[in-house]
Design an enzyme around this catalytic site. Structure first.
Site, PDB file in Angstrom:
ATOM      1  CB  CYS A   1      -0.884  -0.015   1.248  1.00 10.96           C
ATOM      2  SG  CYS A   1      -1.497   1.600   1.723  1.00 10.96           S
TER       3      CYS A   1
ATOM      4  CB  SER B   1      -0.722   7.805   5.448  1.00 14.47           C
ATOM      5  OG  SER B   1      -1.026   8.769   4.464  1.00 14.47           O
TER       6      SER B   1
END
Lengths: 221, 221
Positions: free
Chosen positions: A10, A63
């Site tokens: 990812c 993130s």
């Protein structure tokens, strides 16, 4: 001890893994499969998404929130830049890669080829793959353009902008989807990123049944 | 004097406009049409996207980069929260609304109904509108859930999480796409947001040929 719940291929998880290393931090990595909505992930992140960072009793989801947290909690090595102008430019480019390039390239190729495979849901649609393959050329040309006048993408220092770009490109490159020959400068910049110790662990990830191209983990490609 | 290049019914531009007001700042608003790729916008932002903030000689592109910039350059009124835990929670929720809800709801409804109309490119696809209409119920329920145990979405203070959520919902509400009856708590929270002076200017925007529902700018809806 830091723990990171992640998906190895990812781009957003990779961005955090590279950022951690660049800041001199190590985290225990725990692989998760968000597409199965596992209870232990949902308890930590109601969005059922990786990455999730656990730092003692602190849980940080997303993130961007994680890299912001790391800048505040571990400021010794900063990844945004020293001046306000530098930080603005770093953030503009992080948004470029994480939002624009993600929407125009990574989402199309990654979701079709890998997420569908993992979730065992449907097959890649050729018109979507074609669109992603077309769009990536523009983004490589833009990286090339930035690198012509700078040592790194956002200026003369390596920043989170380089990390975000490298995270996306490393996933795309694993799938053999980066036409490096269209932009020599982008290739040179990525070779420089690949030679950083922070990139080594992510370049060693392998997916069962899907090998990356031979040049994938070679800094002198 | 601050200047903001914006699209009146864009959720990301609205987030910045509300944030500016909450921080006690005013900006001259300049309307742009990014879908025509105008030269003056491209010169400031190669992504040809709004919002763009101009503060003297400083140019900041991307709504996240702008709100980060405002927090650093104008820290008097902070919108992220005082503690690290509070900031993590605010950022988790900003990502929830700007990424997850945007992908699952706003992008589907807004891009199909408004951007296609502005760009004069195609017509809304009914299957995409249906998907957005289905997904918004889950997000209203989540807002409802958060508001059951908190005064505001990220805790006991109004933060950028409330601003991001209200920005998206205000655009969806303009189009008549928010089924407020599915979540009374979400409706109460949004009524509280609508009564803030920072929300008034955006609720006065009108699009030629498309009227909002009667309750749109009424705080007591």
């Amino acid at each position: 001890m830091l723990r990171l719940l992640h998906v190895p291929l990812c781009p957003f998880c990779r961005k955090v893994r590279i950022a951690l290393r660049e800041k001199g931090l190590t985290a225990e990595l725990v692989e998760v499969q968000p597409w199965t909505h596992p209870d232990d992930l949902l308890r930590l992140n109601p969005a059922s998404e990786a990455p999730v960072l656990i730092d003692g009793t602190t849980v940080v989801c997303d993130s961007q929130a994680i890299t912001d947290y790391l800048e505040e909690a571990y400021p010794e090595v900063g990844l945004l830049g020293k001046t306000q102008a530098q930080r603005n430019e770093t953030r503009r480019l992080v948004a470029w890669f994480d939002t624009k390039m993600n929407r125009e390239v990574t989402e199309l190729l990654w979701r079709e080829k890998l997420v569908k495979r993992w979730a065992k849901k449907g097959f890649p649609r050729s018109e979507v793959l074609r669109e992603g393959a077309q769009n990536i050329r523009f983004h490589l040309t833009y990286i090339d353009y930035l690198y012509q006048s700078r040592k790194w993408l956002a200026g003369d220092e390596m920043t989170l902008a380089d990390i975000a770009a490298a995270a996306h490109l490393s996933v795309l490159d694993y799938m053999g989807d980066v036409p490096w020959d269209v932009a020599g400068g982008a290739r040179d910049w990525y070779a420089k990123m690949k030679s950083r110790p922070s990139m080594r662990p992510i370049l060693l990830d392998r997916l069962t049944g899907l090998k990356p191209p031979a040049h994938y983990d070679d800094p002198d490609f």
